[in-house]
Design an enzyme around this catalytic site. Structure first.
Site, short mmCIF file in Angstrom:
data_model
loop_
_atom_site.label_atom_id
_atom_site.label_comp_id
_atom_site.label_asym_id
_atom_site.label_seq_id
_atom_site.Cartn_x
_atom_site.Cartn_y
_atom_site.Cartn_z
CD GLU A 209 50.44 41.46 38.02
OE1 GLU A 209 49.50 42.23 37.77
OE2 GLU A 209 51.63 41.76 37.84
CB CYS A 243 41.93 41.96 36.54
SG CYS A 243 43.15 42.02 35.23
P1 NAD Z 1 40.83 33.66 43.23
O1 NAD Z 1 41.67 34.49 44.12
O2 NAD Z 1 39.59 33.09 43.80
O3 NAD Z 1 41.66 32.42 42.67
C1 NAD Z 1 42.94 32.56 42.10
C2 NAD Z 1 43.74 31.29 42.31
O4 NAD Z 1 43.90 31.05 43.69
C3 NAD Z 1 43.13 30.04 41.71
O5 NAD Z 1 44.13 29.31 41.04
C4 NAD Z 1 42.58 29.29 42.89
O6 NAD Z 1 42.65 27.88 42.74
C5 NAD Z 1 43.48 29.73 44.02
N1 NAD Z 1 42.78 29.81 45.32
C6 NAD Z 1 41.50 30.18 45.54
N2 NAD Z 1 41.21 30.16 46.85
C7 NAD Z 1 42.35 29.77 47.48
C8 NAD Z 1 42.69 29.54 48.85
N3 NAD Z 1 41.81 29.72 49.83
N4 NAD Z 1 43.96 29.13 49.13
C9 NAD Z 1 44.86 28.93 48.15
N5 NAD Z 1 44.57 29.14 46.83
C10 NAD Z 1 43.34 29.53 46.50
O7 NAD Z 1 40.53 34.56 41.95
P2 NAD Z 1 39.65 34.23 40.67
O8 NAD Z 1 38.20 34.15 41.04
O9 NAD Z 1 40.23 33.10 39.92
O10 NAD Z 1 39.89 35.56 39.81
C11 NAD Z 1 39.21 36.75 40.03
C12 NAD Z 1 40.06 37.77 40.76
O11 NAD Z 1 41.35 37.86 40.18
C13 NAD Z 1 39.48 39.17 40.63
O12 NAD Z 1 39.65 39.84 41.85
C14 NAD Z 1 40.34 39.82 39.56
O13 NAD Z 1 40.39 41.21 39.61
C15 NAD Z 1 41.67 39.21 39.85
N6 NAD Z 1 42.50 39.23 38.65
C16 NAD Z 1 43.60 40.02 38.64
C17 NAD Z 1 44.38 40.08 37.50
C18 NAD Z 1 45.60 40.95 37.41
O14 NAD Z 1 46.34 40.79 36.46
N7 NAD Z 1 45.86 41.83 38.36
C19 NAD Z 1 44.04 39.33 36.38
C20 NAD Z 1 42.90 38.54 36.45
C21 NAD Z 1 42.15 38.48 37.59
#
Ligand code: NAD
Length: 453
Positions: A209, A243
């Site tokens: 997602e 999002c």
């Molecule tokens: P992110 O991708 O930075 O982090 C998401 C998760 O991944 C966290 O739990 C984090 O600990 C982990 N993570 C981060 N970097 C990592 C790495 N290098 N290796 C492994 N795991 C890692 O996202 P965010 O800042 O928490 O959220 C924002 C993003 O999420 C935006 O792009 C938003 O659009 C998207 N989002 C999508 C939905 C959806 O339902 N499609 C919902 C909410 C947010």
């Protein structure tokens, strides 16, 4: 206990078959509902500490979703889990065919910080409903909500069934080396690729997602007042950290001036002025600085003020933006709305098609032809005509992205299916079978086979 041991224990527990019993699933769904209700204040306090989200917003956009999900699954579990009879083809007559929704086993949910409860617990609830064990890794960026969920769940559920694992990039990297039966990831497209690669090592299926730039299009045939109100709501809810928020606005030139005035009016009416309690803060310094840098002074139509100490950014509209501007290159994820004007509806849809497929798209119009073209021509995860964001509140609709905005979906029966394997079982009779499929073969058998197949 080390996380690999927790997973090992979950694998052993899953083998006992207990999680498959419907009574077991219901019991834990009910237990989770009771825990959420009895910990409601603790959950509000944690999210307020993380990014100043109000109780009203937290209830309407987080807790109510989770409670609805629980109720939906409790009510529909029997029919969702029931083996489905399907037709049997001619060569397998007089057999019977059924599809069993089988739990996958040990599942991992990794979630984002922006709706920390909903994005963590909603997939976990679907995993429980479908009969799985689950490890949840919430986002460390919303640290207080992560801790609130881990204390609520780890103190009340057996870790060999459900477990919340606290951690950041390092811990997630280690977690992703382990073999799961499903990974459900919510977050950025960049990290989605890391998760997908790690999952491929074990051939683990994924739901991703992800994010993207979701357009809102307003044509001259729209009910402009309603459109303005709903765009302001969907964009500035959670201070734009949603999002499916409209990332940018495409407005038909002939109504632009009038429409921007309406947007300004609703921003004021909703009381988002500096310091307003109802208005969420930016999650951290990094995001605050990234967003402030996107505010180009000579394009500000309204808003544009910010306060570093409070991590506050005023709802801001940037006018006369072009596709080449910096703000149009990446998902904004904050309270800044760039506006691009257009003359031709079809041409502007082509401009969107040229770019990565968005997670959501919104069209405001009363013109039936425009509605039809929008729904058929444009590829996007999901969206609305004459509203923003609300499609995800209908659990009869699948929620998910397409292409760069994700793969797979959930909510309602789609969540159940995301955590299930559809197992096909054909039961044959032991009598009444003609011999033609068995050797030795002959021309006569071939001609019969040709007729049958
Ligand atoms: P992110 O991708 O930075 O982090 C998401 C998760 O991944 C966290 O739990 C984090 O600990 C982990 N993570 C981060 N970097 C990592 C790495 N290098 N290796 C492994 N795991 C890692 O996202 P965010 O800042 O928490 O959220 C924002 C993003 O999420 C935006 O792009 C938003 O659009 C998207 N989002 C999508 C939905 C959806 O339902 N499609 C919902 C909410 C947010």
């Amino acid at each position: 206990m080390e996380i690999d041991n927790i997973l090992l224990n979950q694998r052993e527990f899953f083998k006992t078959q207990q999680t498959k019993s419907l009574a077991f699933r219901k019991m834990y769904l009910e237990k989770l509902r009771n825990l959420i209700l009895s910990n409601e204040n603790m959950l509000y306090e944690a999210i307020d500490k993380d990014f100043g989200k109000s109780r009203f917003d937290t209830f309407t956009t987080e807790l109510s979703f989770i409670l609805n999900d629980i109720d939906y699954y409790i009510k529909n579990l029997k029919s969702l889990a029931k083996p489905k009879k399907v037709r049997t083809n001619l060569v397998n007559q007089l057999g019977k065919s059924k599809i069993y929704s089988e739990p996958l086993g040990c599942t991992l949910v990794i979630s984002a910080w922006n709706y920390p409860y909903q994005l963590s617990l909603s997939p976990m609830i679907a995993a429980i409903a479908a009969g799985n064990c689950c490890i949840l890794k919430p986002s460390e960026i919303a640290e207080n909500t992560m801790k609130a969920m881990s204390s609520m769940i780890n103190q009340n559920f057996p870790s060999e069934y459900l477990y919340v694992y606290e951690g950041g990039i390092h811990e997630t990297t280690e977690l992703l080396k382990l073999k799961f039966d499903k990974i459900f990831f919510t977050g950025s497209t960049r990290v989605g690729k890391i998760v997908y690669k790690a999952a491929a090592e074990h051939l683990t299926p994924v739901v991703l997602e992800l994010g993207g730039k979701s357009p809102a299009i307003v044509t001259k045939d729209a009910s402009l007042e309603t459109a303005a109100k709903r765009i302001v709501w969907g964009k500035f809810l959670n201070a734009g950290q949603t999002c499916v928020a409209p990332d940018y606005l495409l407005i038909e030139e002939s109504v632009q001036e009038q429409f921007l005035e309406m947007l300004r009016k609703y921003i004021k009416e909703f009381g988002y002025e500096s310091g307003a309690e109802q208005y969420t803060r930016i999650i951290n310094d990094n995001n605050y600085r990234r967003l402030v840098n996107l505010i180009v002074q000579n394009k500000i139509y309204c808003g544009g003020s910010f306060n570093e100490k409070q991590l506050y950014i005023e709802p801001t509209i940037l006018n006369h933006v072009s596709w080449d501007d910096v703000i149009m290159q990446e998902e904004i994820f904050g309270p800044i709305l760039p506006v691009i004007e257009f003359k031709n509806f079809n041409a502007v849809l082509n401009d969107i098609i040229e770019r990565e497929k968005p997670l959501a798209a919104y069209l405001f119009t009363n013109n039936a032809e425009e509605k039809d073209i929008f729904s058929r021509k444009l590829s996007f995860g999901g969206g609305c005509i004459n509203d923003t964001v609300m499609h995800l509140s209908n659990d009869h609709l699948p929620f998910g992205g397409v292409g760069n905005s994700g793969t797979g979906s959930y909510h309602g029966k789609y969540g159940f299916e995301a955590f299930s394997h559809q197992k096909a079982v054909l039961e044959k009779t032991t009598w009444g079978e003609p011999d033609i499929k068995y050797p030795p073969y002959s021309e006569k058998k071939l001609s019969w086979i040709k007729r049958l197949l």
